[in-house]
Design a protein around this motif. Structure first.
Motif, PDB file in Angstrom:
ATOM      1  N   SER A 208      52.998 -12.841  35.028  1.00  0.00           N
ATOM      2  CA  SER A 208      52.416 -11.707  34.303  1.00  0.00           C
ATOM      3  C   SER A 208      51.022 -11.348  34.796  1.00  0.00           C
ATOM      4  O   SER A 208      50.625 -10.181  34.764  1.00  0.00           O
ATOM      5  CB  SER A 208      52.391 -11.987  32.799  1.00  0.00           C
ATOM      6  OG  SER A 208      51.656 -13.147  32.509  1.00  0.00           O
ATOM      7  N   VAL A 209      50.256 -12.342  35.264  1.00  0.00           N
ATOM      8  CA  VAL A 209      48.912 -12.052  35.771  1.00  0.00           C
ATOM      9  C   VAL A 209      49.003 -11.156  37.001  1.00  0.00           C
ATOM     10  O   VAL A 209      48.299 -10.131  37.107  1.00  0.00           O
ATOM     11  CB  VAL A 209      48.156 -13.353  36.103  1.00  0.00           C
ATOM     12  CG1 VAL A 209      46.835 -13.025  36.801  1.00  0.00           C
ATOM     13  CG2 VAL A 209      47.885 -14.151  34.833  1.00  0.00           C
ATOM     14  N   GLN A 210      49.885 -11.526  37.935  1.00  0.00           N
ATOM     15  CA  GLN A 210      50.031 -10.731  39.151  1.00  0.00           C
ATOM     16  C   GLN A 210      50.550  -9.330  38.842  1.00  0.00           C
ATOM     17  O   GLN A 210      50.064  -8.331  39.387  1.00  0.00           O
ATOM     18  CB  GLN A 210      51.002 -11.428  40.125  1.00  0.00           C
ATOM     19  CG  GLN A 210      50.497 -12.749  40.687  1.00  0.00           C
ATOM     20  CD  GLN A 210      51.028 -13.947  39.930  1.00  0.00           C
ATOM     21  OE1 GLN A 210      51.085 -13.928  38.680  1.00  0.00           O
ATOM     22  NE2 GLN A 210      51.401 -14.992  40.654  1.00  0.00           N
ATOM     23  N   ALA A 235      61.114  -9.907  36.153  1.00  0.00           N
ATOM     24  CA  ALA A 235      61.747  -8.894  35.307  1.00  0.00           C
ATOM     25  C   ALA A 235      61.334  -9.064  33.849  1.00  0.00           C
ATOM     26  O   ALA A 235      60.986  -8.089  33.160  1.00  0.00           O
ATOM     27  CB  ALA A 235      63.266  -8.985  35.445  1.00  0.00           C
ATOM     28  N   LYS A 236      61.360 -10.289  33.371  1.00  0.00           N
ATOM     29  CA  LYS A 236      60.973 -10.554  31.987  1.00  0.00           C
ATOM     30  C   LYS A 236      59.514 -10.208  31.735  1.00  0.00           C
ATOM     31  O   LYS A 236      59.165  -9.647  30.687  1.00  0.00           O
ATOM     32  CB  LYS A 236      61.239 -12.021  31.644  1.00  0.00           C
ATOM     33  CG  LYS A 236      62.724 -12.368  31.537  1.00  0.00           C
ATOM     34  CD  LYS A 236      62.920 -13.846  31.224  1.00  0.00           C
ATOM     35  CE  LYS A 236      64.391 -14.182  31.021  1.00  0.00           C
ATOM     36  NZ  LYS A 236      64.598 -15.627  30.758  1.00  0.00           N
ATOM     37  N   ASN A 237      58.660 -10.519  32.713  1.00  0.00           N
ATOM     38  CA  ASN A 237      57.240 -10.208  32.558  1.00  0.00           C
ATOM     39  C   ASN A 237      57.000  -8.707  32.516  1.00  0.00           C
ATOM     40  O   ASN A 237      56.184  -8.214  31.724  1.00  0.00           O
ATOM     41  CB  ASN A 237      56.426 -10.836  33.688  1.00  0.00           C
ATOM     42  CG  ASN A 237      56.326 -12.346  33.603  1.00  0.00           C
ATOM     43  OD1 ASN A 237      56.084 -13.013  34.604  1.00  0.00           O
ATOM     44  ND2 ASN A 237      56.504 -12.914  32.419  1.00  0.00           N
ATOM     45  N   ILE A 238      57.698  -7.957  33.364  1.00  0.00           N
ATOM     46  CA  ILE A 238      57.562  -6.488  33.352  1.00  0.00           C
ATOM     47  C   ILE A 238      57.956  -5.928  31.978  1.00  0.00           C
ATOM     48  O   ILE A 238      57.261  -5.082  31.419  1.00  0.00           O
ATOM     49  CB  ILE A 238      58.422  -5.861  34.470  1.00  0.00           C
ATOM     50  CG1 ILE A 238      57.806  -6.158  35.842  1.00  0.00           C
ATOM     51  CG2 ILE A 238      58.564  -4.352  34.280  1.00  0.00           C
ATOM     52  CD1 ILE A 238      58.672  -5.752  37.026  1.00  0.00           C
ATOM     53  N   LYS A 239      59.037  -6.433  31.437  1.00  0.00           N
ATOM     54  CA  LYS A 239      59.493  -5.946  30.136  1.00  0.00           C
ATOM     55  C   LYS A 239      58.534  -6.371  29.019  1.00  0.00           C
ATOM     56  O   LYS A 239      58.193  -5.566  28.140  1.00  0.00           O
ATOM     57  CB  LYS A 239      60.894  -6.471  29.846  1.00  0.00           C
ATOM     58  CG  LYS A 239      61.489  -5.862  28.582  1.00  0.00           C
ATOM     59  CD  LYS A 239      62.975  -6.142  28.471  1.00  0.00           C
ATOM     60  CE  LYS A 239      63.573  -5.414  27.273  1.00  0.00           C
ATOM     61  NZ  LYS A 239      65.039  -5.616  27.173  1.00  0.00           N
ATOM     62  N   GLN A 240      58.068  -7.617  29.057  1.00  0.00           N
ATOM     63  CA  GLN A 240      57.147  -8.110  28.033  1.00  0.00           C
ATOM     64  C   GLN A 240      55.845  -7.332  28.021  1.00  0.00           C
ATOM     65  O   GLN A 240      55.248  -7.096  26.971  1.00  0.00           O
ATOM     66  CB  GLN A 240      56.881  -9.604  28.264  1.00  0.00           C
ATOM     67  CG  GLN A 240      58.066 -10.504  27.943  1.00  0.00           C
ATOM     68  CD  GLN A 240      57.953 -11.878  28.573  1.00  0.00           C
ATOM     69  OE1 GLN A 240      57.004 -12.162  29.318  1.00  0.00           O
ATOM     70  NE2 GLN A 240      58.931 -12.738  28.306  1.00  0.00           N
ATOM     71  N   LEU A 241      55.399  -6.921  29.213  1.00  0.00           N
ATOM     72  CA  LEU A 241      54.156  -6.162  29.329  1.00  0.00           C
ATOM     73  C   LEU A 241      54.344  -4.692  28.966  1.00  0.00           C
ATOM     74  O   LEU A 241      53.365  -3.946  28.852  1.00  0.00           O
ATOM     75  CB  LEU A 241      53.612  -6.267  30.755  1.00  0.00           C
ATOM     76  CG  LEU A 241      53.084  -7.646  31.178  1.00  0.00           C
ATOM     77  CD1 LEU A 241      52.882  -7.695  32.684  1.00  0.00           C
ATOM     78  CD2 LEU A 241      51.777  -7.974  30.448  1.00  0.00           C
ATOM     79  N   GLY A 242      55.590  -4.262  28.824  1.00  0.00           N
ATOM     80  CA  GLY A 242      55.854  -2.852  28.548  1.00  0.00           C
ATOM     81  C   GLY A 242      55.490  -1.967  29.716  1.00  0.00           C
ATOM     82  O   GLY A 242      55.144  -0.788  29.536  1.00  0.00           O
ATOM     83  N   ALA A 243      55.558  -2.518  30.919  1.00  0.00           N
ATOM     84  CA  ALA A 243      55.145  -1.780  32.112  1.00  0.00           C
ATOM     85  C   ALA A 243      56.248  -0.824  32.576  1.00  0.00           C
ATOM     86  O   ALA A 243      57.406  -1.212  32.700  1.00  0.00           O
ATOM     87  CB  ALA A 243      54.803  -2.764  33.235  1.00  0.00           C
TER      88      ALA A 243
END
Length: 380
Positions: A208-210, A235-243
């Motif tokens: 998520s940092v990157q 993929a999970k990080n993109i979704k969690q961030l709402g990006a």
């Protein structure tokens, strides 16, 4: 029978047994595989091994090559360069490997290349090639140039989207770094600006940092370069961030992509090889060659992803072609014969080797695909 005659007969019998044993030993041609059966490369290298072994079964079923059966020897390099050196040395010294059709761990193949040069044993690889001229002379690859994967993604962004800024997320492997370098050089040609480049480790549990840095820089897409479970993590990080970002990944096993598609839906795209989109291919030599491989593959492995295995199949079939072309099992002759293979229709594309070209695929065979309702769909 006198004692002397008995001894002579016994010696003759022993010599005959030894000769028969030597002849039997010569009836096989030993193919070594250094593969990452564990570690980050396990998904692809296990498939590569299975493809090589399937090709050996097919060749042996029709009598082998020039009267010899193919014997495949496999060692796990654990996806580690130093371990690769160890297993290459073992297969050379203890197992008598006469050629290597090795997996996708580039750093491991690089680390062991000097051993093969000294032993005058050629290798056909799943990975990129070593750069030192003396090592490159003995190494060949079924892997298309790294730029082909990058360009296929950039083409889609240029032709089908309004995205002008991207981030690159890559692992530290030589192949990933090579793709990154290509992207940096050619992005502008496609009207794309690379606004962030971030590296990760294959065992990272969070990216998520990157991804946040890329999002903050205005990236509309993430070009992920690297294998394994980190694709799902991204993929999970993109979704969690709402990006609001596309995730565009490099070539990988389809088993990795299914869960990713469930997370990101129509915002997920991947580079695919011809065998992965078989049903969408037009009739012709490429589809016909894939059919030869897919028959025994599906009979043994069902719906398992055929991509890496199909290239392993190509690797051994190219080796068989070199043996027959050079009419010799001797290492230098096989090496020379590899360089003379042109117009060879494989499951990935047409291979054209030469003294100057040891990476045989010269025309981009890839497509860009996504997964819709569990089905692969070609988009570019």
């Amino acid at each position: 029978m006198t004692f002397r005659t008995f001894i002579a007969a016994g010696l003759l019998s022993a010599v005959s047994v030894l000769a028969a044993g030597a002849a039997a030993a010569q009836e096989t041609y030993k193919v070594g595989i250094s593969a990452g059966l564990t570690g980050y490369a396990a998904t692809v290298d296990r498939a590569w091994r299975d493809g090589v072994e399937l090709a050996a079964e097919a060749l042996n079923a029709r009598g082998g090559v020039m009267g010899r059966k193919i014997q495949v020897i496999v060692e796990d390099n654990r996806s580690e360069p130093q371990e690769a050196v160890t297993v290459y040395r073992k297969m050379l010294s203890s197992d008598g490997a006469q050629v290597f059709v090795s997996g996708c761990v580039s750093a491991g193949n690089f680390a062991a290349a000097g051993l093969l040069v000294r032993a005058k044993v050629p290798m056909m690889l799943c990975s990129i090639l070593p750069q030192q001229p003396d090592q490159l002379k003995w190494a060949f690859s079924t892997l298309p140039p790294a730029g082909f994967e990058v360009e296929k993604r950039l083409e889609y962004l240029r032709d089908k989207t309004q995205i002008k800024k991207v981030g690159i997320l890559h692992d530290p492997t030589p192949y990933a770094n090579l793709q990154k370098s290509v992207a940096e050089k050619v992005a502008a040609k496609y009207g794309i600006e690379i606004v962030a480049i971030e590296q990760y480790k294959q065992d990272d549990a969070d990216l998520s940092v990157q991804i946040s840095k890329m999002r903050a820089a205005g990236a509309g897409a993430v070009l992920k370069i690297g294998l394994g479970g980190t694709t799902l993590t991204a993929a999970k990080n993109i979704k969690q961030l709402g990006a609001d970002m596309l995730l565009m990944t490099s070539l990988e096993d389809l088993a990795v992509f299914g869960p990713v598609a469930e997370v990101l839906g129509d915002k997920f795209f991947f580079v695919a090889s011809p065998s992965q989109v078989y049903d969408a291919l037009p009739e012709g030599p490429l589809k016909a060659e894939i059919t030869k491989f897919l028959g025994p593959w599906k009979a043994k492995y069902g719906d398992r992803d055929p991509n890496w295995a199909s290239r392993g199949w190509d690797g051994l079939m190219l080796t068989a072609a070199a043996l027959e072309k050079g009419k010799s099992f001797e290492g230098s002759a096989v090496r020379d014969a590899y360089e003379g293979i042109t117009g060879f229709q494989g499951t990935t594309g047409v291979y054209n080797f030469s003294p100057e070209v040891h990476q045989g695929i010269t025309i981009n065979p890839f497509v860009l695909a996504t997964i819709v309702n569990g089905k692969i769909k070609v988009v570019q």
